[in-house]
Design an enzyme around this catalytic site. Structure first.
Site, mmCIF file in Angstrom:
data_model
loop_
_atom_site.group_PDB
_atom_site.id
_atom_site.type_symbol
_atom_site.label_atom_id
_atom_site.label_comp_id
_atom_site.label_asym_id
_atom_site.label_seq_id
_atom_site.Cartn_x
_atom_site.Cartn_y
_atom_site.Cartn_z
ATOM 1 C CG ASP A 101 0.269 88.173 17.084
ATOM 2 O OD1 ASP A 101 -0.193 87.118 17.603
ATOM 3 O OD2 ASP A 101 0.109 88.650 15.617
ATOM 4 C CB THR B 37 3.160 64.490 25.345
ATOM 5 O OG1 THR B 37 3.142 62.915 24.594
ATOM 6 C CG2 THR B 37 3.473 64.687 27.373
ATOM 7 C CD GLU C 217 -4.789 63.189 18.061
ATOM 8 O OE1 GLU C 217 -5.682 62.457 17.656
ATOM 9 O OE2 GLU C 217 -3.701 63.094 17.964
ATOM 10 C CG ASN D 26 4.788 58.877 25.553
ATOM 11 O OD1 ASN D 26 4.978 57.863 25.202
ATOM 12 N ND2 ASN D 26 3.834 59.310 24.212
ATOM 13 N N PRO D 27 7.158 57.938 27.914
ATOM 14 C CG PRO D 27 6.192 55.791 29.288
ATOM 15 C CD PRO D 27 6.533 57.725 28.911
ATOM 16 C CB THR D 28 6.353 54.451 24.126
ATOM 17 O OG1 THR D 28 4.872 55.819 23.349
ATOM 18 C CG2 THR D 28 5.815 53.630 25.112
ATOM 19 C CB SER D 29 7.648 60.246 22.844
ATOM 20 O OG SER D 29 7.347 61.205 21.699
ATOM 21 C CB THR E 284 5.747 62.675 14.108
ATOM 22 O OG1 THR E 284 5.457 61.574 14.067
ATOM 23 C CG2 THR E 284 5.753 62.568 11.948
#
Length: 340
Positions: free
Chosen positions: A216, A69, A277, A8-11, A93
């Site tokens: 497990d 992602t 989510e 993810n280029p913005t992460s 985060t």
């Protein structure tokens, strides 16, 4: 051997983008012919690319970004018969899955270098109807917390944001009449939430499921029966103070390989949370896919604490405030905060 970096280029303040050459160099050092794909705003961009790489017989996918992602990449390869190995470079985060695998979360190149150690674990993956998840499946009013913590607040405060926002939300928590069928029985009654965990780290908390194992074939199932604000705060304080909540009679804590969940009122909408989510509505069937994906992990590293510095101070303060409310010694220091 072929490897694909899906990032993810913005992460993470664009750290992945800035260190792209170094990450690819590490993958080459590990013996992989490597290439990179930057995710796009198109829905399920990472999922589609992961599926394409799996079908093209790539040997390794490196998922770089936040938990969202990584979840997409897992959803891309989990349904496949022949699944590539997976490596993770955290850039979000909370980075719960990376935390559970003991992967460095403060340096993206160091995270990539875990591949060089060639240590892997065959990790369990959760399946909820037709969707896959790597960390949590949950339902009930308490699970609204993950939806309501603003992304800016999570970025700045991480773990602390969940603690603060959670305390703010508690007065609105209501019980839901639900039916939950699991390996060892059936629960029919009111609960403020049910929770399935695959790892011991959820939202930065490492004590929600303190005995969770990655391989497990079992979920850690928690059913919180109470919706009383003070009692929930008490349970949270016990959780962040050594995982003492698991033996409390206000909740059920058990292990299960599957779960069927539905609201008893067929007209009631019970939203399901998958990896933080919205993942659809109950009724829903959850299944643990034992050792489904082989993932690179830092197996000989000692796991670091989920809480340090200012966050540790905030946790201590929260426990003290709950001690005053409940008049109970939660932290085991022989004193109830606020009492002489």
């Amino acid at each position: 051997m072929k490897a694909r970096l899906i990032y993810n280029p913005t992460s993470g303040k664009e750290l992945l983008k800035k260190n792209l050459a170094d990450i690819l160099n590490v993958m080459e050092q590990a013996g992989y012919e490597s290439s990179a794909y930057a995710t796009t705003p198109e829905p399920f961009s990472a999922k589609k690319e992961a599926e394409r790489c799996g079908l093209a017989d790539f040997d390794l996918i490196v998922a770089a970004g936040g938990d969202g992602t990584i979840n997409e990449v897992i959803n891309g390869i989990a349904p496949l018969e022949n699944r590539p190995k997976l490596a993770i470079i955290p850039g979000g985060t909370t980075n719960d899955f990376a935390r559970a695998l003991h992967i460095p979360r403060d340096n993206v190149v160091s995270a990539a270098e875990v591949i060089l150690k060639n240590q892997t674990i065959k990790s369990d993956i959760g399946k909820a109807n037709d969707t896959y998840f790597m960390n949590i499946g949950a339902g009930g009013y308490l699970t609204e917390l993950t939806y309501e913590v603003p992304s800016q607040l999570k970025s700045v405060f991480g773990y602390l944001a969940y603690l603060v926002k959670g305390a703010e939300m508690l007065p609105r928590v209501k019980p839901i009449d639900m039916k939950l069928e699991y390996d060892d029985g059936v629960y029919e009654g009111k609960a403020s939430m049910f929770f399935l965990g695959l790892t011991n780290s959820i939202g930065g908390f490492e004590q929600i499921a303190p005995d969770a194992q990655l391989d497990d074939g079992k979920f850690s199932l928690i059913i919180v029966k109470t919706a009383n604000v003070i009692e929930i705060m008490h349970l949270v304080a016990m959780m962040i103070n050594g995982g003492k909540h698991i033996n409390d009679n206000r909740l059920i804590y058990t292990k299960t390989s599957k779960l069927y969940a539905e609201p008893k009122d067929k007209d009631f909408r019970m939203m399901i949370n998958l990896d933080g989510e919205y993942g659809g509505d109950a009724p829903m069937t959850f299944e643990n896919l034992k050792q489904h994906i082989e993932i690179f992990a830092n197996l000989d590293d000692i796991p670091d604490s989920a809480v340090s510095g200012d966050m540790e101070e905030a946790t201590d303060q929260f426990v003290k405030e709950v001690e005053q409310l409940t008049n109970e010694d939660i932290d085991g220091d022989g004193q109830v905060s606020g009492n002489d």
